[in-house]
Design an enzyme around this catalytic site. Structure first.
Site, short mmCIF file in Angstrom:
data_model
loop_
_atom_site.label_atom_id
_atom_site.label_comp_id
_atom_site.label_asym_id
_atom_site.label_seq_id
_atom_site.Cartn_x
_atom_site.Cartn_y
_atom_site.Cartn_z
N HIS A 100 0.87 -1.17 0.00
CA HIS A 100 0.00 0.00 0.00
C HIS A 100 0.91 1.23 0.00
CE1 HIS A 100 -2.99 -2.84 2.11
NE2 HIS A 100 -3.32 -2.75 0.84
N GLU A 103 1.76 3.73 3.00
CA GLU A 103 2.28 3.18 4.25
C GLU A 103 3.81 3.30 4.23
OE1 GLU A 103 0.53 -0.71 4.60
OE2 GLU A 103 -1.51 0.08 4.51
N HIS A 215 3.60 -3.31 6.98
CA HIS A 215 2.51 -2.37 6.69
C HIS A 215 2.37 -1.37 7.84
CE1 HIS A 215 0.42 -4.51 3.29
NE2 HIS A 215 1.19 -5.48 3.75
N GLU A 279 1.69 -5.06 10.96
CA GLU A 279 1.20 -3.68 11.06
C GLU A 279 2.00 -2.96 12.13
OE1 GLU A 279 -1.03 -2.46 9.05
OE2 GLU A 279 -1.97 -4.24 8.17
#
Length: 396
Positions: A100, A103, A215, A279
């Site tokens: 993404h 990010e 991420h 994450e």
């Protein structure tokens, strides 16, 4: 920079051009991989090892396979110089970022690793593939241009219309497949069963595969850092890998509940890789990340690829926040309603009986103690996940 929605050969960079030659030379000298990747966002005409974009660093060969895809291979070490068995290349490690494009912290972590490798501050001792996944969305500071790239792996890109993410998912699958297969071929000289993916997984016992897909999250989280451990189809969750996550500063783990189109699941399912979607906090623009928050992760990844010792504590449930997935709330129609506040954090839990969504003649109410939300997003397309429901768990 071209932000064309449909990729054509005209959008790809000819690596023999003066502009690329100059930029590539600057990268080799300075190590700014972000700049090189963003400048040639669509990709190269000439890709893979055959493009001969390679140079030497400290006892390793660096090869630029495509925009945002960098392969590092340690040189063979003479047996008499090997002090420990662990010094031989026995791991194939993928570290990916920027799937993404907005990010940015993971992209800057990968940049730090590359800078240290090119500056010869670290010596890579295991085969390593470093990835900045979606350069087009990096340049427009969005998660994706047309399609969510992290839903397109395991061949799911075949089901969508032409766009950059469709092209990129297929290319990334190919680079990762070639990478893991090459490691298998190196360590399984008795493999005579052909090039099928199944045979290569079976014969890769001497080479351990890893894929850490980095991420950051759209919204705040009750637990700032967390990881999704891809579905293992009945295989046990690896507690040593969980301890490695904890040593990286990530002690909240969500266990996957089924096959998916994520990058980490692709490597786990097809190449038996130890894999996680990790994450690392909240989405922020380039230059606004406090990289000190990610130092443990950066240090451990650096130690992993350079074969340095990483002290790990034995697994203990009490050191973790562990969650199992109950399933998805899927948006079916345009009248879908999600009753989750915009400011609600990931892992917010709701009392039993709470109404969370309605859609046509269906509704979702919580039924279990501690039932919590992850990745709530009402603005997805019909047929896509609007929120993942999870519940606390422990490991035996």
């Amino acid at each position: 920079m071209q932000n064309n929605n449909t990729l054509t050969a005209a959008n790809l960079t000819d690596i023999t051009s003066d502009s690329f030659t100059q930029a590539y030379r600057h990268f080799v000298e300075q190590g700014d991989f972000i700049a090189l990747t963003r400048q040639f966002e669509q990709g190269f005409v000439q890709t893979g090892a055959d493009n001969q974009l390679s140079f030497k660093v400290k006892q390793a060969k660096v090869s630029l396979l495509d925009t945002g895809v960098l392969l590092i291979e340690p040189e063979n070490v003479e047996p008499e110089l090997i002090k420990e068995k662990s010094a031989t290349p026995s791991k194939s490690i993928v570290i990916s970022s920027g799937i993404h494009g907005n990010e940015t912290a993971p992209i800057e972590i990968v940049q730090q690793l590359i800078s240290d490798i090119i500056a010869q501050k670290i010596q890579v001792k295991h085969r390593t593939l470093l990835i900045m996944g979606n350069p087009v969305s990096m340049n427009i500071a969005k998660r994706f241009q047309t399609e969510n790239l992290n839903r397109l792996f395991c061949g799911k890109y075949q089901d969508i219309d032409p766009c950059f993410e469709k092209y990129r998912a297929e290319k990334l699958e190919g680079y990762v497949s070639d990478f893991f297969n090459a490691g298998t071929a190196t360590n399984a000289t008795d493999n005579t069963s052909g090039n099928t993916r199944e045979s290569q997984v079976t014969n890769s016992s001497k080479m351990t595969n890893y894929h850490y897909d980095l991420h950051t999250a759209i919204r705040n989280s009750k637990y700032e850092k967390f990881a999704i451990y891809p579905y293992q189809a009945g295989k046990p969750w690896d507690k040593e890998q969980l301890s490695f996550m904890a040593s990286c500063g990530v002690n909240t783990i969500l266990f996957g509940h089924g096959p998916s189109g994520t990058f980490s699941y692709f490597s786990s399912a097809n190449f038996s890789a130890h894999a996680f979607t990790i994450e690392l906090g909240k989405v922020r623009p380039f230059g606004e990340n406090n990289m000190a928050n990610f130092q443990a992760m950066t240090n451990n990844l650096s130690a992993l690829i350079s074969d340095e010792a990483i002290p790990l504590k034995s697994f203990d449930n009490n050191d973790f926040n562990l969650f199992e997935a109950l399933g998805d709330i899927t948006k079916v129609s345009d009248i879908f309603e999600l009753y989750v506040a915009d400011e609600a954090s990931n892992f917010t839990d709701y009392p039993v009986g709470t109404l969370l969504s309605t859609d046509m003649n269906q509704e979702y109410r919580t039924t279990l103690l501690g039932e919590s939300i992850v990745f709530p997003n009402a603005n997805v397309g019909n047929g896509q996940r609007a929120v993942l429901m999870v519940v606390p768990t422990t490991l035996q």
